[in-house]
Design a protein around this motif. Structure first.
Motif, PDB file in Angstrom:
ATOM      1  N   ALA A  96       0.650  -1.198   0.107  1.00  0.00           N
ATOM      2  CA  ALA A  96      -0.126  -0.476  -0.369  1.00  0.00           C
ATOM      3  C   ALA A  96       0.532   1.101  -0.057  1.00  0.00           C
ATOM      4  CB  ALA A  96      -1.113   0.305   1.475  1.00  0.00           C
ATOM      5  N   THR A  97       0.558   2.136  -0.900  1.00  0.00           N
ATOM      6  CA  THR A  97       1.385   3.425  -0.889  1.00  0.00           C
ATOM      7  C   THR A  97       0.747   5.072  -1.428  1.00  0.00           C
ATOM      8  OG1 THR A  97       3.421   4.341  -1.879  1.00  0.00           O
ATOM      9  CG2 THR A  97       1.927   3.193  -3.473  1.00  0.00           C
ATOM     10  N   SER A  98       1.188   5.850  -1.174  1.00  0.00           N
ATOM     11  CA  SER A  98       0.238   7.072  -0.859  1.00  0.00           C
ATOM     12  C   SER A  98       0.737   8.042  -2.580  1.00  0.00           C
ATOM     13  CB  SER A  98       1.229   8.482  -0.546  1.00  0.00           C
ATOM     14  OG  SER A  98       2.495   8.532  -0.873  1.00  0.00           O
ATOM     15  N   SER A 129      -1.866   8.097   3.168  1.00  0.00           N
ATOM     16  CA  SER A 129      -0.569   6.940   4.015  1.00  0.00           C
ATOM     17  C   SER A 129      -1.495   6.690   5.228  1.00  0.00           C
ATOM     18  CB  SER A 129       0.362   8.667   4.238  1.00  0.00           C
ATOM     19  OG  SER A 129       0.901   8.281   3.125  1.00  0.00           O
ATOM     20  N   GLU A 130      -2.648   7.828   5.796  1.00  0.00           N
ATOM     21  CA  GLU A 130      -3.270   7.430   6.795  1.00  0.00           C
ATOM     22  C   GLU A 130      -3.632   5.973   6.627  1.00  0.00           C
ATOM     23  OE1 GLU A 130      -1.625  11.592   6.427  1.00  0.00           O
ATOM     24  OE2 GLU A 130      -3.430   9.972   5.272  1.00  0.00           O
ATOM     25  N   GLN A 131      -4.222   5.823   5.649  1.00  0.00           N
ATOM     26  CA  GLN A 131      -5.236   4.893   5.611  1.00  0.00           C
ATOM     27  C   GLN A 131      -4.370   3.660   5.421  1.00  0.00           C
ATOM     28  OE1 GLN A 131      -7.941   4.488   1.769  1.00  0.00           O
ATOM     29  NE2 GLN A 131      -8.837   3.258   2.364  1.00  0.00           N
ATOM     30  N   ALA A 132      -3.655   3.810   4.904  1.00  0.00           N
ATOM     31  CA  ALA A 132      -2.586   2.375   4.255  1.00  0.00           C
ATOM     32  C   ALA A 132      -1.993   2.459   5.570  1.00  0.00           C
ATOM     33  CB  ALA A 132      -0.986   3.060   3.211  1.00  0.00           C
ATOM     34  N   TYR A 133      -1.809   3.355   6.706  1.00  0.00           N
ATOM     35  CA  TYR A 133      -1.058   2.428   7.854  1.00  0.00           C
ATOM     36  C   TYR A 133      -2.201   2.083   8.892  1.00  0.00           C
ATOM     37  CZ  TYR A 133       1.561   3.660  12.040  1.00  0.00           C
ATOM     38  OH  TYR A 133       2.580   3.667  13.518  1.00  0.00           O
ATOM     39  N   ASP A 142       1.937  -6.507   3.136  1.00  0.00           N
ATOM     40  CA  ASP A 142       2.554  -6.914   3.425  1.00  0.00           C
ATOM     41  C   ASP A 142       3.721  -5.552   4.134  1.00  0.00           C
ATOM     42  OD1 ASP A 142       3.087  -9.460   2.879  1.00  0.00           O
ATOM     43  OD2 ASP A 142       2.884  -9.553   0.610  1.00  0.00           O
ATOM     44  N   LEU A 143       3.788  -4.674   2.999  1.00  0.00           N
ATOM     45  CA  LEU A 143       4.727  -3.387   3.286  1.00  0.00           C
ATOM     46  C   LEU A 143       3.440  -1.953   2.499  1.00  0.00           C
ATOM     47  CD1 LEU A 143       7.543  -4.416   1.070  1.00  0.00           C
ATOM     48  CD2 LEU A 143       6.969  -3.955   4.029  1.00  0.00           C
ATOM     49  N   GLY A 144       3.964  -1.332   3.233  1.00  0.00           N
ATOM     50  CA  GLY A 144       3.340   0.389   4.128  1.00  0.00           C
ATOM     51  C   GLY A 144       4.560   1.582   3.253  1.00  0.00           C
TER      52      GLY A 144
END
Length: 288
Positions: A96-98, A129-133, A142-144
């Motif tokens: 997940a990325t911004s 970013s806040e949602q991905a976190y 797996d990763l943000g």
């Protein structure tokens, strides 16, 4: 108890919809319904109350949900562990990325990774970013690769990859562009264009104004920095943009009498979710 049935159950429980669960799992709604029906037959208990188009978990469903998530996570961990023992870099890597990082920071790394490890199925999602976190915190990725939170959750491991300097900017013909140096008090009467108030970037800006007891008038909101840049460039207000978006000269950087604002960009993962070989290799590429 088939893990595919459990995946369907968790997807319906989290999305609140059979059709949305189907979209998440790339299945038709009838296929999702069939899996839920089979699971309910196996457990001899209804898992959802269906009232019109609304669905909600029954008591049995609420009891099953945390156990289903745990079982699915353990199965995924076992599959990764077996593959990792063979030293293989394959399988799925979910990230997940911004939008800003995904468009302006990740492309060369993604290109190198996919060329070198073609057997890895990359599952890339663009989120704030806040949602991905939050999604990483719930174990869904797996990763943000995001703007890091000012205060990290103790369940999250993070690596700072980039330091992003932020600049106050306006259109070239904006009245503020004709003045230098400026103070935050000079900006306060003018309309700002910023991301949503719950974003880490706007929280940094709001803190600066609050410390000086200055009003911050946010007239327009957009979480996409490229859109924000366009709105600033045509004179709709002042904004804050990272250095990476200033090279084309479309906006005018302002000179302020305070130290630059910086934000940390980097990678996060859940400490209790084991990283497979693909995730570890990707992190190594990010760190250079």
């Amino acid at each position: 108890m088939d893990t595919q049935h459990l995946q369907a159950f968790v997807a319906v429980a989290e999305t609140g919809s059979f059709s949305s669960a189907g979209q998440r799992l790339h299945l038709t709604q009838p296929a999702i319904s069939k899996r839920i029906a089979t699971l309910e037959q196996q457990l001899d208990s209804p898992l959802f109350d269906r009232i019109g188009r609304q669905i909600s978990l029954t008591q049995a469903g609420r009891s099953l949900l945390p156990n289903a998530k745990r079982i699915l996570q353990e199965v995924a961990d076992a599959q990764r562990a077996v593959a990792d023992l063979r030293g293989e870099v394959r399988g799925q890597l979910s990230i997940a990325t911004s939008h800003h990082i995904g468009l302006h920071r990740l492309p060369p790394i993604l290109r190198h990774f996919t060329e070198r490890y073609p057997e890895v199925k990359l599952d890339l999602h663009f989120l704030d970013s806040e949602q991905a976190y939050e999604e990483v915190l719930q174990g869904r990725f797996d990763l943000g690769i995001i703007t890091l939170a000012p205060e990290s959750d103790q369940r999250i491991a993070e690596d700072v990859i980039w330091r992003d300097q932020l600049h106050f900017v306006t259109a070239h013909n904006h009245p503020l562009a004709q003045r230098a140096p400026l103070t935050l008090a000079d900006l306060s009467p003018w309309q700002a264009i910023l991301p949503d108030t719950n974003t880490y970037t706007t929280q940094l800006v709001q803190a600066l104004f609050s410390e000086r007891q200055l009003a911050l008038e946010v007239g327009m909101v957009t979480n996409h920095l490229d859109t924000l840049k366009m709105m600033v460039s045509i004179g709709l207000g002042w904004g804050v943009l990272p250095q990476t978006l200033l090279s084309d000269g479309q906006v005018h950087p302002l000179t302020l009498d305070h130290p630059p604002i910086t934000r940390s960009l980097g990678a996060i993962h859940h400490k209790q979710r084991s990283l497979n070989n693909a995730a570890r290799v990707f992190l190594q590429l990010l760190k250079g």
